[in-house]
Design an enzyme around this catalytic site. Structure first.
Site, mmCIF file in Angstrom:
data_model
loop_
_atom_site.group_PDB
_atom_site.id
_atom_site.type_symbol
_atom_site.label_atom_id
_atom_site.label_comp_id
_atom_site.label_asym_id
_atom_site.label_seq_id
_atom_site.Cartn_x
_atom_site.Cartn_y
_atom_site.Cartn_z
ATOM 1 N N ALA A 292 0.964 -1.215 -0.010
ATOM 2 C CA ALA A 292 -0.046 -0.179 -0.058
ATOM 3 C C ALA A 292 0.974 1.031 0.158
ATOM 4 C CB ALA A 292 -0.940 0.025 1.452
ATOM 5 N N LYS A 293 0.549 2.205 -0.874
ATOM 6 C CA LYS A 293 1.554 3.251 -1.087
ATOM 7 C C LYS A 293 1.089 4.423 -0.061
ATOM 8 C CE LYS A 293 3.850 6.018 -4.442
ATOM 9 N NZ LYS A 293 5.325 5.587 -4.359
ATOM 10 N N CYS A 294 1.313 4.093 1.206
ATOM 11 C CA CYS A 294 0.773 4.925 2.360
ATOM 12 C C CYS A 294 1.711 6.032 2.734
ATOM 13 C CB CYS A 294 0.268 3.726 3.500
ATOM 14 S SG CYS A 294 -0.312 4.983 4.790
ATOM 15 N N TYR B 89 6.841 6.262 4.359
ATOM 16 C CA TYR B 89 7.684 7.038 3.742
ATOM 17 C C TYR B 89 8.725 7.696 5.048
ATOM 18 C CZ TYR B 89 6.532 5.730 -0.778
ATOM 19 O OH TYR B 89 6.171 4.886 -2.012
#
Ligand code: PPE
Length: 313
Positions: free
Chosen positions: A159-161, A165
């Site tokens: 999931a590019k949450c 980052y």
């Protein structure tokens, strides 16, 4: 320090708004708890006008990120596709980076994000090569991070949450403060995972390999394109884990990503990689260049043109 030049418009909750009006409240829920998902997409000038590369695949990943996090997006994929293309047309810039983002907005504080409204925006700006044009040509210097890549028992890497980052930023800052261009993160099992914002590939004796999705990576769209290029070049390909020392002994190493493109790695922790020229990387870079600029029928299905549809024939 403002690194990005303002364009005309941003798409925000269903409307194109002037750049300076795309503002949010400081008590936006997602800002406090990292409950925000995003995508990074590029659009490039072609003979038929601006074309967005693999728009559908990026939006599918966006919708999957939302699903993993129980985020109810008020827009489906066709609506987000239209919004993206409207934005590209409105800004009139052929070569740009697009950033769809969805987050829990202003409403409630406290950990359950579902009590706040979901906001959706798409930003767009001009963004050159992530690791520099020189990096794309001559390679970058990388270091293996002391930070371990998050894994799916902690935060789902696929999931590019935004929360993921924080891990990436720690690795990036560590690398650049130590004088390197970029980090390489190992996973909790000690195997190579990826860069803070890129996937990684290795070439050894003509075989191209990249860690499998189970190594705790983001399943990159560029990674997927590169796997196709490797096969189209007739090169042998393996999805396989590799160790830190297999980085050092590679013939070629490279990062892939929407922002980074295909960027060779010239050195890892002071050890030069291979001979310093990148025969395989160059072949893959050429194919990527042809694909994103619409110069090959073979990859035409990956492009969505932003030019207004003409009158029906
Ligand atoms: N891994 C990570 C952790 C990652 O963030 C990216 C993209 C990739 C792999 C490559 O994925 P893809 O772009 O689908 O090929 N990183 C995005 C954000 C970079 C940023 O700093 O912001 C990007 O390249 O758009």
């Amino acid at each position: 320090m403002v690194g990005i030049r303002a364009l005309a418009k941003i798409w925000l909750n269903g409307r194109l708004v002037p750049w300076d009006e795309a503002r949010i409240h400081v008590l936006t829920h997602g800002l406090h708890y990292g409950y925000s998902i995003f995508e990074g997409i590029r659009c490039h000038g072609t003979a038929r006008g601006p074309a967005v590369f693999r728009l559908r695949d990026h939006l599918d990943r966006f919708l999957n990120s939302a699903k993993i996090y129980r985020m109810q997006l008020p827009y489906d994929r066709p609506a987000l596709e239209r919004a993206t293309l409207d934005l590209v047309r409105a800004n009139g810039i052929p070569d740009a980076y697009l950033r769809p983002v969805a987050y829990s907005g202003y409403g409630q504080m406290g950990l359950d994000p579902t009590q706040s409204p979901v906001e959706v925006a798409i930003g767009m700006w001009e963004w050159g090569a992530y690791l520099g044009d020189d990096g794309v040509r001559r390679g970058v210097r990388a270091t293996v991070s002391s930070w371990v890549r998050i894994d799916s028992r902690m935060l789902p890497p696929q999931a590019k949450c935004a929360a993921n980052y924080a891990n990436s930023a720690l690795a990036k800052m560590e690398a650049t403060r130590a004088g390197y261009d970029e980090a390489i993160l190992l996973n909790a099992a000690g195997m190579v995972a990826e860069g803070p914002g890129e996937n990684i590939f290795r070439v050894k004796n003509g075989i191209v390999s990249t860690p499998p999705a189970s190594s705790g990576i983001l399943r990159g769209v560029t990674r997927d394109s590169v796997i196709r290029f490797v096969q189209d070049e007739g090169l042998e390909f393996q999805r396989t884990d590799f160790t830190r020392e297999e980085l050092f002994t590679a013939d070629e190493l490279f990062y892939t990503g929407t922002a980074a493109g295909i960027t060779p790695i010239r050195e890892v922790d002071g050890r030069p990689i291979g001979s310093g020229d990148y025969p395989v990387v160059k072949r893959l870079q050429d194919r990527y260049d042809v694909a994103i600029h619409g110069r090959s029928e073979r990859y035409a299905g990956w492009l969505t043109y932003a030019t207004a549809p003409g009158p029906a024939a």
